[in-house]
Design a protein around this motif. Structure first.
Motif, PDB file in Angstrom:
ATOM      1  N   LYS A  82     -33.412  -0.023  30.478  1.00 41.55           N
ATOM      2  CA  LYS A  82     -34.255   0.545  29.427  1.00 41.55           C
ATOM      3  C   LYS A  82     -35.437  -0.387  29.137  1.00 41.55           C
ATOM      4  CE  LYS A  82     -30.325   2.848  27.203  1.00 41.55           C
ATOM      5  NZ  LYS A  82     -29.549   2.992  25.943  1.00 41.55           N
ATOM      6  N   PRO A  83     -36.279  -0.638  30.149  1.00 43.77           N
ATOM      7  CA  PRO A  83     -37.388  -1.594  29.958  1.00 43.77           C
ATOM      8  C   PRO A  83     -38.365  -1.174  28.866  1.00 43.77           C
ATOM      9  CG  PRO A  83     -37.702  -0.306  31.947  1.00 43.77           C
ATOM     10  CD  PRO A  83     -36.320   0.011  31.462  1.00 43.77           C
ATOM     11  N   HIS A  84     -38.431   0.136  28.584  1.00 46.22           N
ATOM     12  CA  HIS A  84     -39.361   0.615  27.574  1.00 46.22           C
ATOM     13  C   HIS A  84     -38.956   0.173  26.165  1.00 46.22           C
ATOM     14  CE1 HIS A  84     -36.116   3.517  27.924  1.00 46.22           C
ATOM     15  NE2 HIS A  84     -36.413   3.986  26.713  1.00 46.22           N
ATOM     16  N   GLU A  85     -37.711  -0.246  26.018  1.00 48.42           N
ATOM     17  CA  GLU A  85     -37.241  -0.695  24.707  1.00 48.42           C
ATOM     18  C   GLU A  85     -37.332  -2.214  24.555  1.00 48.42           C
ATOM     19  OE1 GLU A  85     -33.329   0.761  24.153  1.00 48.42           O
ATOM     20  OE2 GLU A  85     -33.915   2.900  24.155  1.00 48.42           O
ATOM     21  N   VAL A 127     -43.281 -10.817  32.456  1.00 43.60           N
ATOM     22  CA  VAL A 127     -44.449 -10.091  32.951  1.00 43.60           C
ATOM     23  C   VAL A 127     -45.710 -10.562  32.231  1.00 43.60           C
ATOM     24  CG1 VAL A 127     -45.545  -7.826  33.154  1.00 43.60           C
ATOM     25  CG2 VAL A 127     -43.097  -8.080  33.611  1.00 43.60           C
ATOM     26  N   ALA A 128     -45.626 -10.739  30.909  1.00 37.62           N
ATOM     27  CA  ALA A 128     -46.787 -11.191  30.126  1.00 37.62           C
ATOM     28  C   ALA A 128     -47.241 -12.575  30.571  1.00 37.62           C
ATOM     29  CB  ALA A 128     -46.446 -11.185  28.643  1.00 37.62           C
ATOM     30  N   ALA A 129     -46.270 -13.469  30.777  1.00 43.49           N
ATOM     31  CA  ALA A 129     -46.608 -14.827  31.210  1.00 43.49           C
ATOM     32  C   ALA A 129     -47.219 -14.819  32.602  1.00 43.49           C
ATOM     33  CB  ALA A 129     -45.366 -15.708  31.173  1.00 43.49           C
ATOM     34  N   SER A 130     -46.707 -13.949  33.475  1.00 38.62           N
ATOM     35  CA  SER A 130     -47.239 -13.859  34.837  1.00 38.62           C
ATOM     36  C   SER A 130     -48.690 -13.403  34.821  1.00 38.62           C
ATOM     37  CB  SER A 130     -46.392 -12.901  35.666  1.00 38.62           C
ATOM     38  OG  SER A 130     -45.051 -13.355  35.752  1.00 38.62           O
ATOM     39  N   PHE A 131     -49.007 -12.412  34.013  1.00 41.59           N
ATOM     40  CA  PHE A 131     -50.385 -11.951  33.892  1.00 41.59           C
ATOM     41  C   PHE A 131     -51.284 -13.051  33.317  1.00 41.59           C
ATOM     42  CE2 PHE A 131     -48.864  -7.526  34.343  1.00 41.59           C
ATOM     43  CZ  PHE A 131     -49.862  -7.040  35.178  1.00 41.59           C
ATOM     44  N   ALA A 132     -50.759 -13.804  32.360  1.00 42.00           N
ATOM     45  CA  ALA A 132     -51.536 -14.888  31.762  1.00 42.00           C
ATOM     46  C   ALA A 132     -51.879 -15.950  32.792  1.00 42.00           C
ATOM     47  CB  ALA A 132     -50.760 -15.508  30.601  1.00 42.00           C
ATOM     48  N   ILE A 133     -50.902 -16.302  33.644  1.00 42.06           N
ATOM     49  CA  ILE A 133     -51.136 -17.308  34.681  1.00 42.06           C
ATOM     50  C   ILE A 133     -52.201 -16.830  35.668  1.00 42.06           C
ATOM     51  CG2 ILE A 133     -50.089 -18.478  36.658  1.00 42.06           C
ATOM     52  CD1 ILE A 133     -47.476 -18.551  34.995  1.00 42.06           C
TER      53      ILE A 133
END
Length: 276
Positions: free
Chosen positions: A235-238, A244-250
């Motif tokens: 249930k990734p939507h919850e 993922v956020a940290a990966s995008f930041a890097i």
């Protein structure tokens, strides 16, 4: 009119004479400095300077971390005492500043860092670190030894120095702001210029690498906390996934270099620690 011409010629002759005298003085000074430089280099090749290799190995065997360089500092003071060189100590806990020359201006400084790194030395050799989890992996043992060698050379030629050379032995270089604390305690007060160097195993022996402007990278450190919300993978939507956020930041931070800075200027952006 004749009087004006006379004074005009007089001023021209005076200016030319002054320039000639100044040029002669400058050439004489350059000649003296060239001779002194050659004498210093020749002295550095003498057999007695192999003694300094023993000092380097003693420091390498006994690495001490930032602001804990008590035995290293004691070794430096002992060597300076044997050379008859005065110094101020302690500065920034374990650091010291020695002085050679007339005591008059100009004041110039030579600097070496003293601290080791929290790294385990794995290479088995005669002079391996005796302190578990500590190692002179950045060459500061060599830097201290080189500055002590320079101290002996300059002390032997102190009567030829026109000014004062300060020898800065700095603690806490490895990410602990040792230079800041040395400055705060007045280590460079009245010093007009300071020179330092760093050994480079990639350079051929007997060569020096340099260029105008910045040469080595500075270390700007930061800590960012990305906080998410846990949940079930089905249930990734919850959830709010911090990975993922940290990966995008890097990935985005890497683009600072490629899209925000001049491509002809050397820069680096490295994120080296990503705890989960």
């Amino acid at each position: 009119m004749r009087l004006l011409c006379f004074w005009g010629y007089f001023l021209m002759i005076s200016v030319f004479s002054y320039k000639k005298i100044w040029a002669l003085e400058e050439n004489r000074w350059k000649s003296e400095m060239g001779l002194l430089s050659r004498q210093l280099l020749e002295s550095a090749r003498e057999t007695e300077f192999f003694h300094w290799m023993k000092i380097r190995r003693r420091i390498h065997e006994n690495p001490e971390l930032a602001f804990e360089e008590h035995e290293t500092s004691q070794l430096i003071r002992t060597e300076l005492d044997s050379l008859g060189i005065g110094y101020s100590w302690p500065i920034a806990k374990t650091g010291l500043v020695a002085s050679i020359g007339t005591g008059a201006q100009p004041w110039f400084a030579l600097r070496a860092d003293m601290d080791a790194l929290p790294i385990q030395e794995l290479v088995e050799w005669e002079h391996k670190s005796k302190n578990n989890g500590k190692m002179h992996a950045c060459g500061h043992d060599a830097h201290v030894t080189m500055l002590l060698g320079a101290a002996k050379l300059l002390q032997d030629k102190r009567d030829k120095l026109k000014g004062t050379v300060k020898l800065i032995f700095q603690p806490g270089e490895e990410a602990h702001g040792g230079a800041y604390h040395m400055l705060k305690e007045g280590a460079l007060d009245k010093v007009q210029a300071i020179f330092g160097l760093h050994i480079s195993p990639g350079q051929p022996t007997g060569t020096i690498g340099s260029r105008p402007g910045p040469l080595l990278a500075g270390s700007g450190r930061f800590l960012a906390i990305i906080q998410g919300k846990g949940g079930h993978a089905a249930k990734p939507h919850e959830t709010r996934d911090p990975v993922v956020a940290a990966s995008f930041a890097i990935l985005a931070l890497q683009q600072i270099i490629s899209r925000e800075t001049d491509p002809l200027e050397a820069k680096a952006s490295v994120l080296s620690f990503f705890p989960l």
